[in-house]
Motif scaffolding. Structure first.
Motif, PDB file in Angstrom:
ATOM      1  N   LYS A 193      54.547  35.719  40.429  1.00  0.00           N
ATOM      2  CA  LYS A 193      53.388  35.846  41.335  1.00  0.00           C
ATOM      3  C   LYS A 193      52.091  35.977  40.543  1.00  0.00           C
ATOM      4  O   LYS A 193      51.124  35.240  40.761  1.00  0.00           O
ATOM      5  CB  LYS A 193      53.563  37.076  42.246  1.00  0.00           C
ATOM      6  N   THR A 194      52.081  36.945  39.629  1.00  0.00           N
ATOM      7  CA  THR A 194      50.887  37.159  38.820  1.00  0.00           C
ATOM      8  C   THR A 194      50.514  35.890  38.063  1.00  0.00           C
ATOM      9  O   THR A 194      49.351  35.476  38.047  1.00  0.00           O
ATOM     10  CB  THR A 194      51.125  38.314  37.829  1.00  0.00           C
ATOM     11  N   THR A 195      51.502  35.277  37.452  1.00  0.00           N
ATOM     12  CA  THR A 195      51.235  34.082  36.655  1.00  0.00           C
ATOM     13  C   THR A 195      50.698  32.952  37.525  1.00  0.00           C
ATOM     14  O   THR A 195      49.784  32.233  37.117  1.00  0.00           O
ATOM     15  CB  THR A 195      52.511  33.645  35.924  1.00  0.00           C
ATOM     16  N   PHE A 235      42.870  42.435  39.264  1.00  0.00           N
ATOM     17  CA  PHE A 235      44.088  42.456  38.465  1.00  0.00           C
ATOM     18  C   PHE A 235      45.065  43.524  38.923  1.00  0.00           C
ATOM     19  O   PHE A 235      44.664  44.548  39.494  1.00  0.00           O
ATOM     20  CB  PHE A 235      43.741  42.662  36.986  1.00  0.00           C
ATOM     21  N   GLN A 236      46.334  43.249  38.623  1.00  0.00           N
ATOM     22  CA  GLN A 236      47.387  44.192  38.986  1.00  0.00           C
ATOM     23  C   GLN A 236      47.106  45.562  38.374  1.00  0.00           C
ATOM     24  O   GLN A 236      47.238  46.580  39.030  1.00  0.00           O
ATOM     25  CB  GLN A 236      48.735  43.634  38.504  1.00  0.00           C
ATOM     26  N   ARG A 237      46.717  45.548  37.107  1.00  0.00           N
ATOM     27  CA  ARG A 237      46.252  46.793  36.470  1.00  0.00           C
ATOM     28  C   ARG A 237      44.738  46.705  36.377  1.00  0.00           C
ATOM     29  O   ARG A 237      44.224  45.893  35.611  1.00  0.00           O
ATOM     30  CB  ARG A 237      46.832  46.925  35.063  1.00  0.00           C
ATOM     31  N   LEU A 272      43.922  38.646  44.790  1.00  0.00           N
ATOM     32  CA  LEU A 272      44.237  40.075  44.659  1.00  0.00           C
ATOM     33  C   LEU A 272      45.691  40.215  44.253  1.00  0.00           C
ATOM     34  O   LEU A 272      46.591  39.757  44.968  1.00  0.00           O
ATOM     35  CB  LEU A 272      43.988  40.796  45.980  1.00  0.00           C
ATOM     36  N   ASP A 273      45.916  40.812  43.088  1.00  0.00           N
ATOM     37  CA  ASP A 273      47.278  40.969  42.585  1.00  0.00           C
ATOM     38  C   ASP A 273      47.751  42.388  42.871  1.00  0.00           C
ATOM     39  O   ASP A 273      47.381  43.321  42.174  1.00  0.00           O
ATOM     40  CB  ASP A 273      47.303  40.659  41.083  1.00  0.00           C
ATOM     41  N   GLU A 274      48.541  42.535  43.894  1.00  0.00           N
ATOM     42  CA  GLU A 274      49.035  43.839  44.332  1.00  0.00           C
ATOM     43  C   GLU A 274      47.926  44.875  44.413  1.00  0.00           C
ATOM     44  O   GLU A 274      47.955  45.887  43.715  1.00  0.00           O
ATOM     45  CB  GLU A 274      50.163  44.302  43.409  1.00  0.00           C
ATOM     46  N   PRO A 275      46.972  44.634  45.279  1.00  0.00           N
ATOM     47  CA  PRO A 275      45.789  45.506  45.339  1.00  0.00           C
ATOM     48  C   PRO A 275      46.091  46.902  45.834  1.00  0.00           C
ATOM     49  O   PRO A 275      45.351  47.838  45.544  1.00  0.00           O
ATOM     50  CB  PRO A 275      44.863  44.781  46.318  1.00  0.00           C
TER      51      PRO A 275
HETATM   52 MG   LIG Z   1      52.688  40.727  39.038  1.00  0.00          MG
END
Ligand SMILES: [Mg+2]
Ligand SMILES: Nc1ncnc2c1ncn2[C@@H]1O[C@H](COP(=O)(O)OP(=O)(O)OP(=O)(O)O)[C@@H](O)[C@H]1O
Lengths: 234, 237
Positions: free
Chosen positions: B45-47, B80-82, B155-158
């Motif tokens: 997902k992130t990629t 970002f996720q982080r 939005l990556d896992e906001p």
């Molecule tokens: Mg991810």
């Protein structure tokens, strides 16, 4: 032990009586090193930032050379600058040898690699942290560099202080290119070397204590200036 | 707003040490609604999001935005996720993307104050972003992304580190942004959030788009066995 006490008390007297000669060479020490520091920062900090963010062909080699130059013997720097500036050297026409300008040049060569290396370390870490965000925001190269320099300013201050410390205490290079001429190029470190040579240990020690006090004072001052935003981890 | 869409992705893939992390992915988007990317950990997902945004290297295939790749990223923002915090105050973090775009300081400050207020960080505006809690940093990152009114936000896992209330607040802000014309691509593990926000779902598995379609169809009648298992909370192989 007697010499130490004599030195300390003589230093005290020289300072409280505002000895004219002491003031002159202490001020010259400060002005030479602070000028070298200011000019050196203008070169070292952007260089460090570029090395952190740009991927060019000789980057690794430049970093390796820079790290190696940190340990450059000041005497050798002095010698090379001397040859360059001497009458028959490539820059002889400017007549800079045995002037404070020559001392500034020599000190810059000594402290730039040191400051650039230390600054590069922290800028590289910061860039790793910021990389994705700044790329995502499509920053230009110069915005990138300015952001890194600004946000790493505390670490850069530390690099600058290291440069100041090395510069103000340096004797080998400035002795050669400055010549330790009274009222022209004599600074604290060269005066100490001179007085020690003459066997005037108490006076040499007194100058040494003044040098240490000056270094601490400048460090405190710069730290205090850098602490204007007090709160937080940064 | 216009420019980014339609998006057309054909055979896009990114590799790491010769191994495909994600792809090949084929994907078309006319720019309607909110895309929610689902899938187990490590499914890509992130990629995929990074690939679309242009911050992961595209090794194969093509990703073509209507306005061209170079202009595309300027019309987008990424959370970002982080969360990445600039070593600055909350207000300066918010103002940063604005000043990059040449917005005057005073105006940027005004907008920053407005957004800090919206995400409940008004009192923190002059504190370093580093002192914020994880959830507060997440909210700040979202506000910093939306402050430039991007045409599309990733939005990556906001809401990974947000509590229920903060999650709802963020979703309300996102809904406002969507109404204002911002498009959203959102990766999440929160099924409730996915159902609330998605108009389309992209289901990732092993670095590939395994199933895609309108949200109601995906949730009510997933086509593949893997998607069914994923929705039931079973282990997906
Ligand atoms: Mg991810
Ligand atoms: N820089 C990298 N180097 C090597 N492998 C990577 C890299 N980035 C991602 N991967 C691998 O690619 C796969 C997909 O990662 P990705 O982060 O896209 O997954 P994800 O679906 O976002 O997972 P999660 O739900 O845990 O966030 C994972 O197996 C991961 O280990």
């Amino acid at each position: 032990m007697v010499d130490l006490w004599q030195g300390l008390s003589q230093a005290f007297w020289l300072v409280v009586t505002l000895d004219a000669e002491l003031a002159e060479i202490a001020l010259r020490s400060l002005s030479v090193t602070l000028t070298a520091l200011a000019l050196g920062c203008v070169i070292a900090m952007p260089l460090a930032a570029l090395l952190a963010v740009r991927r060019f062909r000789w980057r690794r080699s430049v970093i390796a050379v820079l790290n190696a130059l940190m340990g450059l013997p000041p005497v050798v720097v002095g010698l090379v600058v001397y040859v360059m500036l001497s009458r028959s050297g490539p820059f002889g026409v400017f007549g800079l040898l045995f002037t404070p300008t020559a001392m500034i040049i020599a000190q810059m060569i000594v402290i730039v690699p040191l400051m650039a290396s230390i600054a590069h370390q922290s800028l590289r870490e910061l860039w790793a942290e910021y990389h994705d965000l700044l790329i995502s925001m499509n920053v230009t190269q110069s915005q990138k560099v300015r952001t890194l320099l600004w946000d790493a300013r505390r670490a850069l201050l530390t690099a600058a202080l290291a440069g100041f410390g090395r510069g103000i205490g340096e004797v080998g290079a400035i002795m050669i290119v400055g010549g330790n001429i009274d009222h022209v190029t004599r600074v604290l470190t060269t005066a100490i070397a001179l007085e020690t040579g003459k066997g005037e240990f108490a006076l040499a020690l007194a100058l040494g204590f003044v040098l240490i006090a000056l270094t601490i004072l400048v460090n405190l001052l710069i730290h205090w200036l850098g602490q204007t935003e007090r709160e937080g981890r940064w | 707003m216009s420019g980014l869409f339609p998006l057309s992705v054909t055979g896009a893939a990114t590799r790491r040490r010769g191994k495909r992390l994600v792809g090949p992915v084929d994907f078309d988007w006319d720019g309607q609604g909110t895309q929610v990317v689902l899938g187990p950990n490590g499914s890509g997902k992130t990629t995929l999001l990074r690939l679309l945004h242009g911050i992961a290297r595209l090794h194969e295939g093509e990703i073509s935005w209507a306005c061209g790749t170079a202009a595309a990223r300027n019309a987008q923002a990424f959370v970002f996720q982080r969360p990445v915090m600039l070593r600055r105050t909350v207000g300066e973090n918010l103002a940063y993307p604005l000043t990059l775009r040449g917005v005057a300081r005073a105006e940027a400050r005004g907008l920053a104050e407005g957004w800090a207020d919206r995400v409940g960080l008004a009192e923190m505006i002059d504190r370093p972003a580093s002192v914020l809690s994880g959830g507060e940093q997440q909210k700040l990152a979202i506000a910093r992304a939306l402050i430039v009114e991007p045409e599309l936000v990733f939005l990556d896992e906001p809401s990974a580190s947000l509590d229920g209330r903060a999650t709802r607040e963020i979703e309300a802000i996102l809904s406002d942004a969507v109404e204002g014309g911002t498009r959203v691509v959102l990766a999440t593990h929160d099924m409730g959030q996915a159902r609330r926000l998605a108009s389309r779902v992209v289901f990732m598995l092993h670095g590939r788009v395994h199933e895609t379609g309108p949200a109601h169809r995906f949730f009510d009648a997933p086509e593949t066995a893997e998607a069914r298992a994923f929705l039931k909370g079973d282990i997906v192989e």
